[in-house]
Design a protein around this motif. Structure first.
Motif, PDB file in Angstrom:
ATOM      1  N   ARG A  89       0.827  -1.214   0.000  1.00 14.27           N
ATOM      2  CA  ARG A  89       0.000   0.000   0.000  1.00 14.27           C
ATOM      3  C   ARG A  89       0.863   1.268   0.000  1.00 14.27           C
ATOM      4  NH1 ARG A  89      -5.270  -1.170  -0.197  1.00 14.27           N
ATOM      5  NH2 ARG A  89      -5.597  -3.347   0.328  1.00 14.27           N
ATOM      6  N   TYR A  90       2.061   1.178   0.568  1.00  9.68           N
ATOM      7  CA  TYR A  90       2.946   2.338   0.512  1.00  9.68           C
ATOM      8  C   TYR A  90       3.341   2.617  -0.943  1.00  9.68           C
ATOM      9  CZ  TYR A  90       6.698   5.525   1.913  1.00  9.68           C
ATOM     10  OH  TYR A  90       7.486   6.631   2.086  1.00  9.68           O
ATOM     11  N   VAL A  91       3.642   1.535  -1.672  1.00 12.20           N
ATOM     12  CA  VAL A  91       4.035   1.685  -3.075  1.00 12.20           C
ATOM     13  C   VAL A  91       2.904   2.295  -3.893  1.00 12.20           C
ATOM     14  CG1 VAL A  91       4.823   0.485  -5.134  1.00 12.20           C
ATOM     15  CG2 VAL A  91       5.600  -0.295  -2.885  1.00 12.20           C
ATOM     16  N   ILE A  92       1.685   1.762  -3.736  1.00 14.73           N
ATOM     17  CA  ILE A  92       0.595   2.303  -4.558  1.00 14.73           C
ATOM     18  C   ILE A  92       0.224   3.711  -4.094  1.00 14.73           C
ATOM     19  CG2 ILE A  92      -0.285   0.003  -5.187  1.00 14.73           C
ATOM     20  CD1 ILE A  92      -2.619   0.436  -3.309  1.00 14.73           C
ATOM     21  N   GLY A  93       0.474   4.011  -2.819  1.00 11.61           N
ATOM     22  CA  GLY A  93       0.251   5.376  -2.339  1.00 11.61           C
ATOM     23  C   GLY A  93       1.162   6.359  -3.061  1.00 11.61           C
ATOM     24  N   GLN A  94       2.427   5.966  -3.199  1.00 15.88           N
ATOM     25  CA  GLN A  94       3.370   6.829  -3.923  1.00 15.88           C
ATOM     26  C   GLN A  94       2.917   7.057  -5.362  1.00 15.88           C
ATOM     27  OE1 GLN A  94       7.457   5.424  -3.622  1.00 15.88           O
ATOM     28  NE2 GLN A  94       7.764   6.928  -1.984  1.00 15.88           N
ATOM     29  N   ILE A  95       2.464   5.974  -6.005  1.00 10.57           N
ATOM     30  CA  ILE A  95       1.992   6.104  -7.386  1.00 10.57           C
ATOM     31  C   ILE A  95       0.797   7.050  -7.434  1.00 10.57           C
ATOM     32  CG2 ILE A  95       1.001   4.866  -9.353  1.00 10.57           C
ATOM     33  CD1 ILE A  95       2.455   2.339  -8.280  1.00 10.57           C
ATOM     34  N   ALA A  96      -0.143   6.852  -6.489  1.00 14.77           N
ATOM     35  CA  ALA A  96      -1.340   7.691  -6.462  1.00 14.77           C
ATOM     36  C   ALA A  96      -0.971   9.159  -6.289  1.00 14.77           C
ATOM     37  CB  ALA A  96      -2.269   7.233  -5.344  1.00 14.77           C
ATOM     38  N   GLY A  97      -0.020   9.435  -5.387  1.00 16.20           N
ATOM     39  CA  GLY A  97       0.414  10.812  -5.167  1.00 16.20           C
ATOM     40  C   GLY A  97       0.936  11.450  -6.444  1.00 16.20           C
ATOM     41  N   LYS A  98       1.666  10.676  -7.220  1.00 16.09           N
ATOM     42  CA  LYS A  98       2.226  11.192  -8.476  1.00 16.09           C
ATOM     43  C   LYS A  98       1.164  11.361  -9.556  1.00 16.09           C
ATOM     44  CE  LYS A  98       6.915  11.315  -8.432  1.00 16.09           C
ATOM     45  NZ  LYS A  98       7.627  12.573  -8.675  1.00 16.09           N
ATOM     46  N   MET A  99       0.224  10.419  -9.597  1.00 15.61           N
ATOM     47  CA  MET A  99      -0.692  10.371 -10.743  1.00 15.61           C
ATOM     48  C   MET A  99      -1.932  11.245 -10.572  1.00 15.61           C
ATOM     49  SD  MET A  99       0.792   8.450 -12.946  1.00 15.61           S
ATOM     50  CE  MET A  99      -0.541   8.197 -14.123  1.00 15.61           C
ATOM     51  N   THR A 100      -2.253  11.651  -9.352  1.00 15.32           N
ATOM     52  CA  THR A 100      -3.481  12.428  -9.174  1.00 15.32           C
ATOM     53  C   THR A 100      -3.314  13.833  -9.730  1.00 15.32           C
ATOM     54  OG1 THR A 100      -5.101  13.258  -7.604  1.00 15.32           O
ATOM     55  CG2 THR A 100      -2.841  13.102  -6.811  1.00 15.32           C
ATOM     56  N   LYS A 101      -4.370  14.287 -10.412  1.00 14.53           N
ATOM     57  CA  LYS A 101      -4.362  15.652 -10.924  1.00 14.53           C
ATOM     58  C   LYS A 101      -5.194  16.542 -10.025  1.00 14.53           C
ATOM     59  CE  LYS A 101      -3.665  14.472 -15.784  1.00 14.53           C
ATOM     60  NZ  LYS A 101      -4.122  13.065 -15.892  1.00 14.53           N
ATOM     61  N   SER A 102      -6.222  15.953  -9.378  1.00 18.57           N
ATOM     62  CA  SER A 102      -7.101  16.750  -8.519  1.00 18.57           C
ATOM     63  C   SER A 102      -6.582  16.789  -7.082  1.00 18.57           C
ATOM     64  CB  SER A 102      -8.511  16.147  -8.534  1.00 18.57           C
ATOM     65  OG  SER A 102      -8.481  14.840  -7.991  1.00 18.57           O
ATOM     66  N   ASN A 103      -5.472  16.070  -6.825  1.00 17.20           N
ATOM     67  CA  ASN A 103      -4.918  15.952  -5.470  1.00 17.20           C
ATOM     68  C   ASN A 103      -5.901  15.329  -4.492  1.00 17.20           C
ATOM     69  OD1 ASN A 103      -2.431  16.891  -6.136  1.00 17.20           O
ATOM     70  ND2 ASN A 103      -2.884  19.021  -5.603  1.00 17.20           N
ATOM     71  N   THR A 104      -6.910  14.635  -5.021  1.00 16.80           N
ATOM     72  CA  THR A 104      -7.882  13.969  -4.162  1.00 16.80           C
ATOM     73  C   THR A 104      -7.916  12.494  -4.528  1.00 16.80           C
ATOM     74  OG1 THR A 104      -9.192  15.980  -4.165  1.00 16.80           O
ATOM     75  CG2 THR A 104     -10.263  13.992  -3.357  1.00 16.80           C
ATOM     76  N   ILE A 105      -7.682  11.658  -3.523  1.00 16.81           N
ATOM     77  CA  ILE A 105      -7.663  10.222  -3.754  1.00 16.81           C
ATOM     78  C   ILE A 105      -8.762   9.576  -2.934  1.00 16.81           C
ATOM     79  CG2 ILE A 105      -6.288   8.120  -3.527  1.00 16.81           C
ATOM     80  CD1 ILE A 105      -3.805   9.973  -3.724  1.00 16.81           C
ATOM     81  N   GLY A 106      -9.524   8.692  -3.568  1.00 12.73           N
ATOM     82  CA  GLY A 106     -10.611   8.002  -2.871  1.00 12.73           C
ATOM     83  C   GLY A 106     -10.152   6.646  -2.374  1.00 12.73           C
ATOM     84  N   TYR A 107     -10.689   6.218  -1.235  1.00 12.94           N
ATOM     85  CA  TYR A 107     -10.287   4.951  -0.634  1.00 12.94           C
ATOM     86  C   TYR A 107     -11.542   4.236  -0.143  1.00 12.94           C
ATOM     87  CZ  TYR A 107      -6.698   2.056   1.723  1.00 12.94           C
ATOM     88  OH  TYR A 107      -5.844   1.047   2.108  1.00 12.94           O
ATOM     89  N   VAL A 108     -11.876   3.115  -0.756  1.00  7.74           N
ATOM     90  CA  VAL A 108     -13.025   2.328  -0.323  1.00  7.74           C
ATOM     91  C   VAL A 108     -12.532   1.297   0.682  1.00  7.74           C
ATOM     92  CG1 VAL A 108     -14.928   0.835  -1.034  1.00  7.74           C
ATOM     93  CG2 VAL A 108     -14.101   2.618  -2.586  1.00  7.74           C
ATOM     94  N   ALA A 109     -12.969   1.418   1.932  1.00  4.39           N
ATOM     95  CA  ALA A 109     -12.460   0.544   2.992  1.00  4.39           C
ATOM     96  C   ALA A 109     -13.567  -0.379   3.492  1.00  4.39           C
ATOM     97  CB  ALA A 109     -11.930   1.380   4.147  1.00  4.39           C
ATOM     98  N   ALA A 110     -13.167  -1.529   4.039  1.00  5.05           N
ATOM     99  CA  ALA A 110     -14.164  -2.518   4.460  1.00  5.05           C
ATOM    100  C   ALA A 110     -14.586  -2.293   5.911  1.00  5.05           C
ATOM    101  CB  ALA A 110     -13.615  -3.923   4.277  1.00  5.05           C
ATOM    102  N   PHE A 111     -13.737  -2.676   6.850  1.00  2.00           N
ATOM    103  CA  PHE A 111     -14.053  -2.535   8.270  1.00  2.00           C
ATOM    104  C   PHE A 111     -12.875  -1.893   8.995  1.00  2.00           C
ATOM    105  CE2 PHE A 111     -16.673  -6.172   6.976  1.00  2.00           C
ATOM    106  CZ  PHE A 111     -17.900  -5.771   7.456  1.00  2.00           C
ATOM    107  N   PRO A 112     -13.142  -1.096  10.035  1.00  2.00           N
ATOM    108  CA  PRO A 112     -12.045  -0.446  10.765  1.00  2.00           C
ATOM    109  C   PRO A 112     -11.285  -1.404  11.675  1.00  2.00           C
ATOM    110  CG  PRO A 112     -14.163   0.229  11.659  1.00  2.00           C
ATOM    111  CD  PRO A 112     -14.462  -0.656  10.498  1.00  2.00           C
ATOM    112  N   ILE A 113     -10.602  -2.388  11.100  1.00  2.00           N
ATOM    113  CA  ILE A 113      -9.742  -3.294  11.861  1.00  2.00           C
ATOM    114  C   ILE A 113      -8.291  -2.900  11.583  1.00  2.00           C
ATOM    115  CG2 ILE A 113     -11.403  -5.193  11.839  1.00  2.00           C
ATOM    116  CD1 ILE A 113      -9.715  -6.469   9.586  1.00  2.00           C
ATOM    117  N   PRO A 114      -7.358  -3.306  12.439  1.00  2.00           N
ATOM    118  CA  PRO A 114      -5.968  -2.855  12.283  1.00  2.00           C
ATOM    119  C   PRO A 114      -5.390  -3.076  10.870  1.00  2.00           C
ATOM    120  CG  PRO A 114      -6.210  -3.937  14.392  1.00  2.00           C
ATOM    121  CD  PRO A 114      -7.527  -4.098  13.682  1.00  2.00           C
TER     122      PRO A 114
END
Lengths: 307, 356
Positions: free
Chosen positions: B135-160
């Motif tokens: 997830r760190y790797v894809i986070g870096q990619i997302a940071g580079k590739m976003t044009k709107s500086n807004t990234i969406g994250y669909v999460a399942a349950f708040p577990i560790p």
């Protein structure tokens, strides 16, 4: 919120409500005929699997939808033979149908896992579909959405305005009296069950052909059960059912948008919102109907004709 | 209803098991999955691991699996495998933890392996993957590739596991784009394609141009593709669902681990261990980096290699929480494993609250 977001939210609500509308309007007819078919989830998933398989093989969404209907009808035929023909326990037969549907759909769809196809085409009328706010909502949906609306209108008209509809309701209210009047109780119920199966199959087909155009086991994710609850929620009236499905779909979609827009409410509360809304509506409805049960009189009781 | 379906499938498999328990010289290995092998995600990847092990060890092993086994009713499924001569049993979901230990007590000569749990015994080993490294790797990619500086994250349950994934993703994104904003939607389900798709739509409507997900179906990624935006696959390579949108995917690869553990069992050298491997041991693999410029691809490959070699830790100190407090132990180079495995707080910069 700007107009575009509002339009998108409304469109998403309609698409989220569509499978619920289609499946529950079928079950409503079944229950008005006095039969409780708890196998909606099983018929839906069968429709989703077979619908996707046929659409994938033939390349036609329309044929896929037809196959989904056929799959749902086939499943309901099994239920009908047991519950109507042999007067078996309806609850047990319905639950068995769900298990059978989930299992056989997984088997039938196994070789289609991981395949994708294009989503069902949406209506496009130049000019009208581009109107702000209402354009996509009214003139830009796919065929399932219009079918769902047509089904509600048709079922409402059939139940309230036709002789056959009156007969069906009579069979559901009191099958003994209906039988004494010479109404074909079992034939009426069988046809109602088949109609319910067709609707559930189509609702499943909508999931795998339009909503999320791929097949995956368990993709109905409990929508069949929500459809069953909606029938009770609507007090067996088609128009209330439409409102209920939109309310339920609306609450589900709105809470997702509220989260995305960072409106500071915790996710679990927002996720529970549709169910809270359902309970609230049920309370209001039952307060208004204090005279007694509003369920069809013979609902769930097997009919054995005395000769 | 999955529960009843799985009971039905358990019964069918029980019949299959009772007829096939003859070949005595082979090591019989059983697997218990929480979902269908056709989910094309988590359980699918475990089954791919099983198949790879079967292929690698050939005639020496015989494998069986039970799918769709509900966590709260798994004890008899696990026991059934133990009773029918399976000497090595992998139980692959968090909720199988206590049932596995219970059965293990009754069958001391059977070796058990439980995924993603923390309780061990003489004959119960545990294993999991450092998904957050990916997830760190894809986070870096997302940071580079976003044009709107807004990234969406669909999460399942708040577990560790999910929360540490969000933190790691955000820290990655922040390292390549200081202006990045993360919008999180909790779907409160692991698997409901329709709802996951609606969650993605909501995020897209709020201006997200990249969708990351920690739910199991391909639906959010497919929504990104439909909207002409970008996204990442979950648990397996979902490229076929979104050839234009998938930047990469975090793939759980259990094949090496399963093969190694089965080999140890064959050699009589199996012991109860605790394994938590990531990119370095290839338990977490990044799907090919696509739909991005060469410099972003090079960066992603470099980061993957650095995490793999241990040169880079996504949770390198200091790690500030939302209140700005450093969560690192004094003098530590990175958060300890235990801190990551029990993470229930967001790092500084995430404008949201962890649902409690």
């Amino acid at each position: 919120m700007n107009v575009q977001i509002i339009e998108l939210v409304l469109v998403t609500i309609v698409t989220a409500a569509t499978p619920l509308i289609i499946a529950s309007v079928g079950e409503l007819v079944v229950e008005r005929a006095g039969v409780l078919n708890l196998g909606v989830e099983g018929m839906m998933i069968a429709g989703a699997a077979i619908g996707f398989a046929v659409a994938f093989l033939t390349g036609s969404t329309f044929l896929g939808a037809l196959a989904a209907i056929a799959a749902g009808m086939f499943m309901s035929l099994l239920f009908g033979i047991l519950a109507v023909g042999l007067a078996a326990n309806q609850v047990a037969s319905g639950l068995a149908l769900t298990i059978l549907g989930l299992g056989s759909a997984g088997l039938a769809g196994a070789s289609f896992v991981g395949q994708k196809r294009e989503s069902a085409a949406s209506l496009y009328i130049p000019g009208l579909s581009d109107l702000p706010l209402v354009g996509k909502l009214v003139f830009g949906e796919d065929m399932f959405v219009y079918t769902a609306l047509a089904l509600v209108i048709a079922v409402s008209w059939f139940l309230n305005r036709t002789r056959a509809g009156l007969a069906l309701r009579a069979v559901g209210e009191n099958h003994g009296s209906a039988h004494a009047l010479g109404l074909p109780v079992r034939r009426t119920r069988m046809l109602a069950v088949l109609f319910g199966g067709a609707c559930a199959g189509l609702a499943g087909g909508y999931l795998s052909l339009a909503y999320t155009p791929f097949w995956s086991p368990g993709m109905t994710a409990g929508r069949g059960w929500i459809a069953l609850a909606l029938v009770v929620f609507s007090s067996w009236k088609p128009w209330r059912l439409l409102a209920g499905a939109l309310l339920f779909g609306g609450a589900t979609v709105l809470q997702l948008h509220a989260q995305a827009a960072s409106i500071g409410l915790p996710g679990q509360v927002l996720s529970a919102l549709p169910y809270l809304a359902t309970i609230l509506a049920l309370v209001v409805l039952s307060l208004r109907n204090r005279r007694g049960s509003i369920a069809p009189g013979s609902l769930g009781t097997p009919f054995i004709p005395d000769r | 209803m999955q529960k009843i379906a799985s009971i039905a499938s358990t019964i069918t498999l029980a019949l299959a098991l009772s007829t096939g328990a003859l070949a005595a010289d082979k090591l019989k290995i059983g697997f218990v999955y929480v979902g269908p092998v056709g989910d094309f995600g988590y359980s699918y990847q475990h089954d791919q691991g099983r198949l790879a092990m079967q292929k690698a060890l050939g005639d020496k092993v015989e494998t069986t699996f039970l799918e769709n086994v509900p966590e709260n009713d798994s004890e008899r499924s696990i026991e059934q495998l133990a009773r029918t001569g399976h000497k090595l049993i992998f139980t692959t979901s968090f909720g199988y933890m206590d049932p596995t230990l219970k059965v293990a007590k009754k069958y001391p000569d059977v070796m058990f392996e439980h995924a993603t749990g923390y309780k061990r015994d003489k004959n119960v080993a545990t294993y999991s993957a450092r998904f957050h490294e990916g997830r760190y790797v894809i986070g870096q990619i997302a940071g580079k590739m976003t044009k709107s500086n807004t990234i969406g994250y669909v999460a399942a349950f708040p577990i560790p596991e999910v929360v540490s994934g969000i933190n790691s993703f955000y820290l990655g994104a922040l390292s390549t784009n200081p202006n990045v904003k993360l919008k999180i939607v909790w779907a409160n389900t692991w698997f409901d394609p329709g709802k996951e798709a609606d969650a993605a739509k909501a995020l897209l409507a709020q201006g997200a141009d990249i969708i990351s997900q920690h739910t199991d179906s391909a639906a959010p990624l497919q929504e990104a593709e439909k909207a002409g935006k970008l996204g990442f696959g979950q648990a397996s390579n979902m490229e076929r669902f979104a050839p234009k949108a998938q930047l990469s995917a975090i793939i759980d690869d259990w094949s090496g681990y399963y093969t190694a553990r089965a080999q140890l069992a064959l050699d009589g050298k199996w012991t109860s261990t605790d394994t938590w491997d990531g990119i370095g041991k290839k338990m977490v693999i990044m799907a090919p980096f696509k739909n991005m410029p060469d410099d972003v691809k090079a960066m992603a490959e470099k980061t993957t290699a650095a995490i793999g070699s241990g040169a880079l830790n996504p949770f390198k100190c200091p790690v500030l929480d939302q209140a700005g407090k450093d969560q690192c132990k004094a003098g530590a180079a990175a958060l300890e494993d235990g801190q990551v495995l029990s993470m229930n707080w967001y790092v500084k910069g995430i404008d949201d609250k962890v649902p409690q």
